[in-house]
Design an enzyme around this catalytic site. Structure first.
Site, PDB file in Angstrom:
ATOM      1  N   ARG A   1      73.515  27.592   1.763  1.00 54.62           N
ATOM      2  CA  ARG A   1      74.206  26.365   2.138  1.00 54.62           C
ATOM      3  C   ARG A   1      75.714  26.630   2.187  1.00 54.62           C
ATOM      4  O   ARG A   1      76.243  27.504   1.495  1.00 54.62           O
ATOM      5  CB  ARG A   1      73.895  25.229   1.181  1.00 54.62           C
ATOM      6  CG  ARG A   1      74.382  25.456  -0.255  1.00 54.62           C
ATOM      7  CD  ARG A   1      75.625  24.644  -0.524  1.00 54.62           C
ATOM      8  NE  ARG A   1      76.139  24.885  -1.866  1.00 54.62           N
ATOM      9  CZ  ARG A   1      77.082  25.756  -2.145  1.00 54.62           C
ATOM     10  NH1 ARG A   1      77.597  26.512  -1.188  1.00 54.62           N
ATOM     11  NH2 ARG A   1      77.539  25.911  -3.391  1.00 54.62           N
TER      12      ARG A   1
ATOM     13  N   LYS B   1      74.284  28.067 -20.219  1.00 51.80           N
ATOM     14  CA  LYS B   1      75.289  27.007 -20.246  1.00 51.80           C
ATOM     15  C   LYS B   1      74.889  25.972 -21.302  1.00 51.80           C
ATOM     16  O   LYS B   1      73.717  25.906 -21.695  1.00 51.80           O
ATOM     17  CB  LYS B   1      75.390  26.340 -18.869  1.00 51.80           C
ATOM     18  CG  LYS B   1      76.081  27.195 -17.821  1.00 51.80           C
ATOM     19  CD  LYS B   1      76.335  26.382 -16.558  1.00 51.80           C
ATOM     20  CE  LYS B   1      77.146  27.170 -15.552  1.00 51.80           C
ATOM     21  NZ  LYS B   1      77.490  26.343 -14.357  1.00 51.80           N
TER      22      LYS B   1
ATOM     23  N   GLU C   1      79.032  32.931  -3.341  1.00 48.33           N
ATOM     24  CA  GLU C   1      78.230  33.108  -4.546  1.00 48.33           C
ATOM     25  C   GLU C   1      76.765  33.326  -4.195  1.00 48.33           C
ATOM     26  O   GLU C   1      76.222  32.649  -3.322  1.00 48.33           O
ATOM     27  CB  GLU C   1      78.361  31.864  -5.435  1.00 48.33           C
ATOM     28  CG  GLU C   1      77.624  31.946  -6.756  1.00 48.33           C
ATOM     29  CD  GLU C   1      77.837  30.697  -7.592  1.00 48.33           C
ATOM     30  OE1 GLU C   1      78.596  30.770  -8.569  1.00 48.33           O
ATOM     31  OE2 GLU C   1      77.256  29.645  -7.253  1.00 48.33           O
TER      32      GLU C   1
END
Length: 213
Positions: free
Chosen positions: A60, A129, A152
Site C-alpha cells: 500500500r 510493543k 517499510e
C-alpha cells in the site's frame, strides 16, 4: 482546496503538496521494484522447506490524510518535508508467513537482496510493543528509485496479522468512541495479542513435532 475562512489549513496544504509532488508515483515505483523480489523469495523458501512458508504479499501507498494524521499524532509539524524526513512507511509491503520462525527465514533472505539499502530492522517479536504487537519491520531505501524516500517491509505471522488488522481498525475509531470503552477494548486486544503469541508458539511446536515423524 481551502477552509471556510478562505485560508488553506496545514492538512489541506500537505494534501495539495503531496498530489503535486509526484511522491505517490515514487512510492508506487518502489513497491513495483521490491514486490517481484519478495515474490521470488517466497518461491525459494517454499521450495526449500517443502511447504507454504509465505501465505501472501500485499502493499500500500500511505495516503496524504494518513500521513498528516501520523505526523500530528507523533507531535511533528504536519508538512510534507517533515513527512519525507521522518516517516519511513510512506510505501509499505507486507509479507504474511505461516509460522513465527518463517518470519525469520524470510527476513534473512530479504537481507541478502542487492539493490536495496537497509537502514534499520526492528524486531518486535523479540521485543514486542506495549500493545503486544509482534512483527519484523525493515526500513530501507531503493536506490533505483533515485529518491531519499524510505519504505517499510513488514514480515509477520498470519495469526499476528489478524490481530494487527483489528488494532489498526480500533486506532481509527478511537475519536468516535467513549474513552472508557476504547481503553477497555485496547486492554482486551492486548490480552488477545498475548494469547496469539502463545498460539503461534504452540502451532510451531506442533509443526516441528509433525516434521519429526
Amino acid at each position: 482546496m481551502e477552509s471556510e475562512t478562505g485560508r488553506m489549513t496545514d492538512r489541506e496544504r500537505l494534501i495539495t503538496e503531496y498530489e503535486q509532488s509526484g511522491l505517490r508515483s515514487v512510492c508506487e515505483q518502489m513497491i513495483a521494484y521490491v514486490t517481484p523480489l519478495l515474490e521470488q523469495i517466497a518461491v525459494q523458501v517454499d521450495a526449500a522447506y517443502d511447504r507454504q512458508v509465505v501465505q501472501y504479499i500485499s502493499s500500500r501507498v500511505k495516503m496524504p490524510e494518513s500521513i498528516y494524521n501520523k505526523l500530528i499524532r507523533k507531535g511533528r509539524d504536519g508538512t510534507l518535508p517533515k513527512a519525507v524526513e521522518t516517516l519511513h512507511d510512506m510505501a509499505g509491503v507486507r509479507v504474511v508467513c505461516s509460522f513465527q520462525d518463517d518470519v525469520y527465514h524470510v527476513m534473512k533472505e530479504i537481507r541478502k537482496l542487492r539493490g536495496l539499502k537497509f537502514i534499520k530492522v526492528k524486531d518486535y517479536i523479540a521485543h514486542p510493543k506495549p500493545s503486544g504487537y509482534r512483527s519484523i519491520h525493515m526500513i530501507l531505501e531503493v536506490p533505483a528509485a533515485g529518491t531519499p524516500v524510505r519504505m517499510e517491509i513488514q514480515v509477520r505471522s498470519a495469526a499476528m496479522n489478524y490481530w494487527a488488522m483489528l488494532d489498526h481498525q480500533l486506532s481509527y475509531k478511537n475519536k468516535k468512541m467513549d474513552d472508557a470503552k476504547y481503553q477497555k477494548m485496547q486492554k482486551d486486544l492486548k490480552t488477545c495479542a498475548l494469547e496469539i503469541a502463545d498460539i503461534d508458539k504452540k502451532f510451531l511446536k506442533f509443526r516441528k513435532a509433525i516434521e519429526r515423524m
